[in-house]
Scaffold this motif. Structure first.
Motif, short mmCIF file in Angstrom:
data_model
loop_
_atom_site.label_atom_id
_atom_site.label_comp_id
_atom_site.label_asym_id
_atom_site.label_seq_id
_atom_site.Cartn_x
_atom_site.Cartn_y
_atom_site.Cartn_z
N VAL A 81 -3.74 77.18 -40.85
CA VAL A 81 -4.64 78.07 -40.14
C VAL A 81 -4.69 77.82 -38.63
N ASN A 82 -4.45 76.59 -38.19
CA ASN A 82 -4.53 76.28 -36.76
C ASN A 82 -3.19 76.35 -36.04
N GLY A 83 -2.17 76.84 -36.72
CA GLY A 83 -0.90 77.09 -36.06
C GLY A 83 -0.18 75.83 -35.62
N SER A 84 0.69 75.99 -34.63
CA SER A 84 1.52 74.87 -34.19
C SER A 84 0.79 74.02 -33.16
N VAL A 85 1.21 72.77 -33.07
CA VAL A 85 0.65 71.87 -32.06
C VAL A 85 0.88 72.43 -30.66
N GLU A 90 -2.74 74.27 -25.90
CA GLU A 90 -3.03 75.08 -24.73
C GLU A 90 -4.51 75.40 -24.57
N SER A 91 -5.27 75.33 -25.66
CA SER A 91 -6.68 75.71 -25.58
C SER A 91 -7.60 74.69 -26.25
N SER A 92 -7.13 73.46 -26.41
CA SER A 92 -7.90 72.48 -27.16
C SER A 92 -8.39 71.36 -26.27
N ASP A 93 -9.32 70.58 -26.80
CA ASP A 93 -9.79 69.38 -26.12
C ASP A 93 -9.63 68.18 -27.04
N LYS A 98 -7.32 61.68 -31.80
CA LYS A 98 -6.82 62.75 -32.66
C LYS A 98 -5.35 63.03 -32.39
N ARG A 99 -4.95 62.91 -31.14
CA ARG A 99 -3.53 63.12 -30.82
C ARG A 99 -2.66 62.05 -31.48
N ILE A 212 -7.93 66.52 -22.22
CA ILE A 212 -8.40 65.32 -22.91
C ILE A 212 -9.84 65.06 -22.47
N PRO A 213 -10.77 64.90 -23.40
CA PRO A 213 -12.18 64.73 -23.04
C PRO A 213 -12.43 63.48 -22.20
N ALA A 214 -13.59 63.46 -21.58
CA ALA A 214 -13.93 62.37 -20.67
C ALA A 214 -14.02 61.03 -21.39
#
Length: 276
Positions: A81-85, A90-93, A98-99, A212-214
């Motif tokens: 459902v979340n497609g390719s990495v 491009e639109s994730s945090d 998690k990476r 990448i979050p703070a």
């Protein structure tokens, strides 16, 4: 075949999500379950039924079924459902943790292919071949069809050098770069090119993905990640680690990230790293 026709509205173009060198890819519904159908991707193979049944692993996109008749061969896969990495980045945090988890999942998928008897190499591995489910677990796509493709004597150009296994390791190194930078590095065909791509970004603080979050990561974890990435891209290819080594290193990094009790902000001091 009739079931697949119904699932895709008779293979309607509105259900098409992609075209490859071996056929067309459709989405559809089978018993209210979303699926992906890869149709007519190669000429008829006598080993089809044997091959599709044995390449199974939790980090390979799940094969749900197949259709084989005189004119068509189709594979039915779970819908991720979340497609390719590549698209998701491009639109994730996504956090660094998690990476690492995504990288570890993908590495385990490739390792399973390499551990088969006889071994199977992906050869086409990229960030677009790593798909994410609803929980952001990663799975390598096309795993269930690779034995068939390789059995049909398909030969690929190898600008990366080395054996078939080192091609996958090299491609995985490029994937690790893209996963942390959200930039496609392209082909890096020497240690010098690898260094020239990485170093300027490190020293200008443009290496990491700005999404990448703070709540970032510590220098030791990042340094370990950069080391295994560089080793995967190393020349000559014989010096590259095998995928079991890559999996072990990523597992160690993941456990260290979990155990870290302090954070270091993304800044120049984090990237004061010597690259040999």
């Amino acid at each position: 075949m009739e079931e697949l026709r119904q699932a895709t509205n008779n293979f309607d173009m509105d259900n098409t999500i992609g075209h490859g060198s071996h056929g067309t890819v459709y989405t559809g519904l089978i018993k209210d379950m979303p699926v992906v159908i890869k149709r007519e991707w190669c000429s008829p193979q006598p080993r089809f039924l044997d091959e599709v049944s044995y390449i199974q692993h939790k980090n390979l996109v799940n094969l749900l079924g197949y259709c084989c008749d005189d004119e068509n061969q189709s594979l039915v896969f779970e819908y991720m459902v979340n497609g390719s990495v590549r698209d998701y980045l491009e639109s994730s945090d996504l956090t660094f943790k998690k990476r690492i988890s995504i990288a570890l999942d993908a590495a385990k998928g490739l390792l399973h292919l390499h551990n088969l008897d006889p071994p199977v190499q992906h050869k086409r591995f990229t960030a677009s071949k790593v798909l994410l489910d609803a929980n952001l677990n990663a799975k390598v796509s096309d795993g269930a069809m690779l034995g068939l493709l390789q059995a049909s004597d398909i030969h690929l150009a190898n600008p990366r050098g080395g054996s078939e296994e080192t091609i996958d390791v090299y491609s995985f190194g490029l994937f690790l770069l893209e996963l942390i930078t959200c930039q496609n590095p392209g082909l890096l065909q020497s240690d010098y090119e690898v260094l020239q791509w990485i170093s300027p970004r490190l020293f200008t603080n443009t290496f990491w993905d700005k999404n990448i979050p703070a709540e970032t990561f510590t220098r030791p974890s990042f340094q370990a990640y950069l080391i295994i990435t560089s080793e995967c891209l190393e020349y000559p290819p014989i010096n590259r680690p095998k995928m079991d080594v890559v999996v072990t290193e990523l597992e160690t990094i993941y456990l260290n990230v979990i155990s870290e009790n302090h954070e270091v902000s993304l800044g120049s001091e984090l990237f004061n790293i010597t690259i040999e």
